[in-house]
Design a protein around this motif. Structure first.
Motif, PDB file in Angstrom:
ATOM      1  N   VAL A 174      33.714-103.638 -28.132  1.00 18.29           N
ATOM      2  CA  VAL A 174      32.526-102.766 -28.112  1.00 18.29           C
ATOM      3  C   VAL A 174      32.361-102.176 -26.696  1.00 18.29           C
ATOM      4  CG1 VAL A 174      31.317-103.928 -29.999  1.00 18.29           C
ATOM      5  CG2 VAL A 174      31.022-104.768 -27.664  1.00 18.29           C
ATOM      6  N   PRO A 175      31.596-101.085 -26.564  1.00 19.53           N
ATOM      7  CA  PRO A 175      31.476-100.455 -25.237  1.00 19.53           C
ATOM      8  C   PRO A 175      30.758-101.354 -24.225  1.00 19.53           C
ATOM      9  CG  PRO A 175      30.578 -99.034 -26.966  1.00 19.53           C
ATOM     10  CD  PRO A 175      30.823-100.362 -27.590  1.00 19.53           C
ATOM     11  N   PHE A 176      31.214-101.299 -22.994  1.00 23.40           N
ATOM     12  CA  PHE A 176      30.513-101.968 -21.890  1.00 23.40           C
ATOM     13  C   PHE A 176      29.536-100.944 -21.317  1.00 23.40           C
ATOM     14  CE2 PHE A 176      30.147-103.513 -17.448  1.00 23.40           C
ATOM     15  CZ  PHE A 176      29.945-104.861 -17.672  1.00 23.40           C
ATOM     16  N   PRO A 177      28.324-101.348 -20.976  1.00 17.94           N
ATOM     17  CA  PRO A 177      27.367-100.350 -20.449  1.00 17.94           C
ATOM     18  C   PRO A 177      27.729 -99.882 -19.026  1.00 17.94           C
ATOM     19  CG  PRO A 177      26.376-102.530 -20.504  1.00 17.94           C
ATOM     20  CD  PRO A 177      27.733-102.685 -21.102  1.00 17.94           C
ATOM     21  N   TYR A 178      28.620 -98.905 -18.980  1.00 21.65           N
ATOM     22  CA  TYR A 178      29.111 -98.331 -17.710  1.00 21.65           C
ATOM     23  C   TYR A 178      28.337 -97.034 -17.534  1.00 21.65           C
ATOM     24  CZ  TYR A 178      33.017 -96.630 -14.655  1.00 21.65           C
ATOM     25  OH  TYR A 178      33.811 -96.157 -13.634  1.00 21.65           O
ATOM     26  N   ALA A 179      27.121 -97.162 -17.011  1.00 21.35           N
ATOM     27  CA  ALA A 179      26.193 -96.037 -17.011  1.00 21.35           C
ATOM     28  C   ALA A 179      26.781 -94.804 -16.319  1.00 21.35           C
ATOM     29  CB  ALA A 179      24.879 -96.446 -16.362  1.00 21.35           C
ATOM     30  N   TYR A 180      27.462 -95.005 -15.184  1.00 18.22           N
ATOM     31  CA  TYR A 180      27.936 -93.853 -14.411  1.00 18.22           C
ATOM     32  C   TYR A 180      28.884 -92.960 -15.209  1.00 18.22           C
ATOM     33  CZ  TYR A 180      29.698 -90.921 -10.720  1.00 18.22           C
ATOM     34  OH  TYR A 180      30.035 -89.824  -9.966  1.00 18.22           O
ATOM     35  N   SER A 182      28.922 -92.717 -18.543  1.00 18.26           N
ATOM     36  CA  SER A 182      28.427 -92.572 -19.911  1.00 18.26           C
ATOM     37  C   SER A 182      27.580 -91.304 -19.986  1.00 18.26           C
ATOM     38  CB  SER A 182      27.571 -93.787 -20.297  1.00 18.26           C
ATOM     39  OG  SER A 182      26.316 -93.682 -19.665  1.00 18.26           O
ATOM     40  N   HIS A 183      27.038 -91.039 -21.172  1.00 19.62           N
ATOM     41  CA  HIS A 183      26.122 -89.888 -21.291  1.00 19.62           C
ATOM     42  C   HIS A 183      24.767 -90.201 -20.653  1.00 19.62           C
ATOM     43  CE1 HIS A 183      29.001 -88.024 -23.853  1.00 19.62           C
ATOM     44  NE2 HIS A 183      28.949 -88.991 -24.742  1.00 19.62           N
ATOM     45  N   PHE A 184      24.610 -91.438 -20.214  1.00 21.04           N
ATOM     46  CA  PHE A 184      23.281 -91.853 -19.737  1.00 21.04           C
ATOM     47  C   PHE A 184      23.322 -92.274 -18.261  1.00 21.04           C
ATOM     48  CE2 PHE A 184      23.869 -93.037 -24.222  1.00 21.04           C
ATOM     49  CZ  PHE A 184      22.978 -92.135 -24.795  1.00 21.04           C
ATOM     50  N   ARG A 185      24.026 -91.443 -17.445  1.00 20.11           N
ATOM     51  CA  ARG A 185      24.177 -91.778 -16.034  1.00 20.11           C
ATOM     52  C   ARG A 185      22.825 -92.095 -15.382  1.00 20.11           C
ATOM     53  NH1 ARG A 185      28.036 -88.023 -12.474  1.00 20.11           N
ATOM     54  NH2 ARG A 185      29.559 -89.039 -13.784  1.00 20.11           N
ATOM     55  N   ASN A 186      21.810 -91.327 -15.750  1.00 17.72           N
ATOM     56  CA  ASN A 186      20.508 -91.533 -15.103  1.00 17.72           C
ATOM     57  C   ASN A 186      19.546 -92.344 -15.944  1.00 17.72           C
ATOM     58  OD1 ASN A 186      21.302 -90.024 -12.829  1.00 17.72           O
ATOM     59  ND2 ASN A 186      21.071 -88.158 -14.063  1.00 17.72           N
ATOM     60  N   ASP A 187      20.055 -92.918 -17.019  1.00 19.01           N
ATOM     61  CA  ASP A 187      19.187 -93.714 -17.887  1.00 19.01           C
ATOM     62  C   ASP A 187      19.932 -94.962 -18.381  1.00 19.01           C
ATOM     63  OD1 ASP A 187      17.262 -94.669 -19.523  1.00 19.01           O
ATOM     64  OD2 ASP A 187      16.937 -92.804 -20.643  1.00 19.01           O
ATOM     65  N   PRO A 188      20.134 -95.908 -17.465  1.00 24.07           N
ATOM     66  CA  PRO A 188      20.944 -97.092 -17.795  1.00 24.07           C
ATOM     67  C   PRO A 188      20.415 -97.873 -19.006  1.00 24.07           C
ATOM     68  CG  PRO A 188      20.091 -97.214 -15.533  1.00 24.07           C
ATOM     69  CD  PRO A 188      19.651 -95.907 -16.084  1.00 24.07           C
ATOM     70  N   ASP A 189      19.091 -97.839 -19.231  1.00 23.00           N
ATOM     71  CA  ASP A 189      18.544 -98.583 -20.376  1.00 23.00           C
ATOM     72  C   ASP A 189      19.094 -98.031 -21.689  1.00 23.00           C
ATOM     73  OD1 ASP A 189      17.152-100.095 -18.669  1.00 23.00           O
ATOM     74  OD2 ASP A 189      15.207 -99.128 -18.997  1.00 23.00           O
ATOM     75  N   LYS A 190      19.224 -96.696 -21.739  1.00 18.17           N
ATOM     76  CA  LYS A 190      19.765 -96.058 -22.961  1.00 18.17           C
ATOM     77  C   LYS A 190      21.231 -96.464 -23.158  1.00 18.17           C
ATOM     78  CE  LYS A 190      17.142 -92.205 -24.597  1.00 18.17           C
ATOM     79  NZ  LYS A 190      16.535 -91.205 -23.694  1.00 18.17           N
ATOM     80  N   CYS A 191      21.918 -96.584 -22.038  1.00 20.75           N
ATOM     81  CA  CYS A 191      23.331 -96.968 -22.080  1.00 20.75           C
ATOM     82  C   CYS A 191      23.452 -98.384 -22.687  1.00 20.75           C
ATOM     83  CB  CYS A 191      23.865 -96.925 -20.650  1.00 20.75           C
ATOM     84  SG  CYS A 191      25.603 -97.155 -20.535  1.00 20.75           S
ATOM     85  N   VAL A 192      22.559 -99.269 -22.282  1.00 19.65           N
ATOM     86  CA  VAL A 192      22.531-100.635 -22.838  1.00 19.65           C
ATOM     87  C   VAL A 192      22.218-100.567 -24.337  1.00 19.65           C
ATOM     88  CG1 VAL A 192      21.275-102.838 -22.794  1.00 19.65           C
ATOM     89  CG2 VAL A 192      21.910-101.727 -20.648  1.00 19.65           C
ATOM     90  N   GLU A 193      21.261 -99.727 -24.661  1.00 16.77           N
ATOM     91  CA  GLU A 193      20.853 -99.556 -26.066  1.00 16.77           C
ATOM     92  C   GLU A 193      22.058 -99.171 -26.935  1.00 16.77           C
ATOM     93  OE1 GLU A 193      17.657-100.359 -26.667  1.00 16.77           O
ATOM     94  OE2 GLU A 193      18.336-100.251 -28.748  1.00 16.77           O
ATOM     95  N   PHE A 196      24.284-102.095 -27.809  1.00 10.60           N
ATOM     96  CA  PHE A 196      23.750-102.975 -28.858  1.00 10.60           C
ATOM     97  C   PHE A 196      23.750-102.286 -30.225  1.00 10.60           C
ATOM     98  CE2 PHE A 196      22.633-105.317 -25.116  1.00 10.60           C
ATOM     99  CZ  PHE A 196      22.980-106.596 -25.510  1.00 10.60           C
ATOM    100  N   LYS A 197      23.605-100.955 -30.225  1.00  5.91           N
ATOM    101  CA  LYS A 197      23.732-100.219 -31.497  1.00  5.91           C
ATOM    102  C   LYS A 197      25.146-100.405 -32.054  1.00  5.91           C
ATOM    103  CE  LYS A 197      20.532 -96.379 -31.070  1.00  5.91           C
ATOM    104  NZ  LYS A 197      20.488 -95.028 -30.514  1.00  5.91           N
ATOM    105  N   GLU A 198      26.127-100.309 -31.166  1.00  2.00           N
ATOM    106  CA  GLU A 198      27.527-100.473 -31.594  1.00  2.00           C
ATOM    107  C   GLU A 198      27.767-101.883 -32.144  1.00  2.00           C
ATOM    108  OE1 GLU A 198      30.233 -98.421 -31.667  1.00  2.00           O
ATOM    109  OE2 GLU A 198      29.066 -96.683 -31.020  1.00  2.00           O
ATOM    110  N   ILE A 199      27.159-102.864 -31.512  1.00  2.00           N
ATOM    111  CA  ILE A 199      27.337-104.245 -32.005  1.00  2.00           C
ATOM    112  C   ILE A 199      26.698-104.377 -33.386  1.00  2.00           C
ATOM    113  CG2 ILE A 199      26.893-106.707 -31.555  1.00  2.00           C
ATOM    114  CD1 ILE A 199      26.990-106.098 -28.552  1.00  2.00           C
ATOM    115  N   GLU A 200      25.552-103.705 -33.568  1.00  2.00           N
ATOM    116  CA  GLU A 200      24.892-103.740 -34.886  1.00  2.00           C
ATOM    117  C   GLU A 200      25.800-103.126 -35.952  1.00  2.00           C
ATOM    118  OE1 GLU A 200      22.354-105.359 -36.132  1.00  2.00           O
ATOM    119  OE2 GLU A 200      22.291-106.212 -34.111  1.00  2.00           O
ATOM    120  N   VAL A 201      26.439-101.975 -35.592  1.00  2.00           N
ATOM    121  CA  VAL A 201      27.370-101.324 -36.518  1.00  2.00           C
ATOM    122  C   VAL A 201      28.504-102.293 -36.861  1.00  2.00           C
ATOM    123  CG1 VAL A 201      29.078 -99.463 -36.750  1.00  2.00           C
ATOM    124  CG2 VAL A 201      26.836 -98.980 -35.749  1.00  2.00           C
ATOM    125  N   LEU A 202      29.012-102.934 -35.834  1.00  2.00           N
ATOM    126  CA  LEU A 202      30.096-103.911 -36.015  1.00  2.00           C
ATOM    127  C   LEU A 202      29.686-104.994 -37.025  1.00  2.00           C
ATOM    128  CD1 LEU A 202      32.867-104.476 -34.526  1.00  2.00           C
ATOM    129  CD2 LEU A 202      31.596-106.154 -33.193  1.00  2.00           C
TER     130      LEU A 202
END
Ligand SMILES: Cc1ncc(COP(=O)(O)O)c(C=O)c1O
Length: 433
Positions: A174-180, A182-193, A196-202
């Motif tokens: 699953v993706p690691f929250p690599y904010a820089y 990602s699409h969420f460079r300035n919003d690390p919380d979204k990157c974390v989100e 966890f969405k991907e883990i839910e899909v899994l």
């Protein structure tokens, strides 16, 4: 004339290396080391290189620390090897010490191995055995080793996996929250989100969580680019693991033993692992690794179901006890924090207005400098240039990152202020484009 002869001696060894050593073994610098001391490696010409690579975060107390050398020498005269024929004093003493310094009181059961990859393998075997479940979940960009199972767990670069298929299965990435990056460079919380969405899909579409033995994760990705996950990611992963009875394996192979300013990087997160992996800096340069787990789990793993001929060698254990002693006596957690903060502050100052330096990040003396090309994409080219220019100025630095775009700084934790200053000057010269 004399100098030419010495240079020839150095070159002669490189020629022999080219002839006799399997070329798969890539080295970062064509330097033949003859000896090393503190923060310096001396080649066969007698030239000194300031070492910011420390054998990939191994020589954390400096090369050939006198206390580590003395402990290993004394042990050589007493006992060199027993394997599992009998118990030995140093293994037991080291296990006790590791339990004392572990990030949680519940981590109280130690198994020693020779290498990081072997520690990963043992921990996965234990997680599968104890949970009775087959599946392992890992993270994109991770590096866990080079054996076949750890190759399957490694996704930091294609060349670690390419042409080794088929790899062991029941591993889901699953993706690691690599904010820089990602699409969420300035919003690390979204990157974390997103993670966890991907883990839910899994869990919804690929594998039921009651089939999952463990998550395995680096608290800061090493080979993947010195990526620090956003705050809250690891505590949330811990909660999810608890919800489903999944073990959490924290890979501290690169981050452990004061590197990040705490004895173990997971202490920054306040998260309790079920199993924690250790290696690299553990024995100050001698080969030793292992994992620490909870006895409530390890006591469900019957004797003889796992083992090692060389793991927990007495000389390596004596060196590890001395290394941990040095970390405590020289207050290397505090020192790593202080020197790391000083270096990052100055590097960030230097990076101002330079678009090609994307991010400077780190904890303690585990610092990454990420480079961009003119379109903002990862730049291996600039990164390699910095490493090359540093080497010309007699300083060793390593690179990492999924695109080879990160300079990693991992000097000895007791590097002197003068040498830290010198390193910064060389880096600043090398990073001017
Ligand atoms: C996080 C991590 N895990 C595991 C390993 C594998 O360790 P070893 O090379 O000792 O097998 C490494 C090695 O770089 C690592 O950085």
């Amino acid at each position: 004339m004399v100098m030419a002869e010495i240079k020839n001696k150095n070159q002669a060894y490189l020629d022999m290396d080219d002839k006799y050593v399997n070329p798969v073994l890539a080295r970062s610098a064509r330097i033949v080391a003859e000896r090393a001391s503190g923060s310096y490696i001396y080649d066969m010409n007698g030239d000194a290189y300031l070492d910011l690579g420390t054998g990939i975060a191994v020589n954390s107390v400096g090369h050939c620390h006198p206390k580590v050398v003395a402990a290993a020498k004394a042990q050589l005269d007493l006992l060199m090897h027993t394997s599992v024929t009998v118990h030995h004093q140093r293994y037991i003493e080291l296990a006790k010490k590791l339990v004392e310094i572990a990030p949680s009181k519940k981590l109280d059961s130690v198994f020693l191995t020779n290498s990081g990859a072997e520690a990963v393998e043992g921990a996965i075997k234990m997680a599968r055995y104890v949970t009775g479940r087959p599946v392992v979940i890992n993270f994109r960009g991770s590096f866990h080793g080079r054996t076949i199972f750890t190759t399957a767990l490694t996704t930091s670069k294609l060349y670690y996996r390419e042409k080794y298929e088929p790899l062991p299965g029941s591993i889901y990435t699953v993706p690691f929250p690599y904010a820089y990056r990602s699409h969420f460079r300035n919003d690390p919380d979204k990157c974390v989100e997103e993670t966890f969405k991907e883990i839910e899909v899994l869990f919804h579409q690929f594998v039921h969580p009651d089939q999952v033995a463990c998550f395995i994760v680096e608290p800061i990705q090493g080979e993947g680019g010195y990526v620090i996950p956003p705050n809250g990611f690891l505590p949330r992963l811990r909660k999810l693991a608890d919800k489903h009875g999944i073990m959490l394996i924290i890979d501290e192979v690169q981050t452990g033993f004061a590197r990040t300013g705490k004895m173990f990087a997971i202490e920054h997160e306040g998260v309790e692992p079920d199993i924690m992996l250790m290696a690299k800096a553990m024995a100050g340069g001698l080969p030793l690794a292992g994992f620490i787990s909870k006895s409530e789990h390890s006591h469900k793993w019957p004797a003889g179901r796992h083992g090692s001929t060389f793991g927990g060698n007495p000389v390596s254990c004596a060196a590890a006890l001395a290394t941990i002693g040095v970390i405590e006596e020289e207050k290397l957690c505090e020192r790593a924090h202080k020197t790391g903060e000083m270096m990052m502050k100055r590097l960030r100052e230097f990076a101002k207005g330079k678009d090609y330096i994307g991010e400077i990040r780190g904890r303690g003396l585990m610092i990454g400098i990420e480079f961009n090309d003119k379109d903002g994409n990862p730049s291996k080219e600039l990164c390699d240039k910095v490493a090359e220019r540093s080497l010309e100025q007699k300083m060793i630095v390593l690179t990492c990152g999924v695109g080879g775009q990160v300079i990693r700084l991992i000097p000895p934790l007791n590097i002197s202020d003068a040498d830290a200053e010198k390193a910064l000057e060389i880096l600043e010269k090398s990073m001017k484009f």
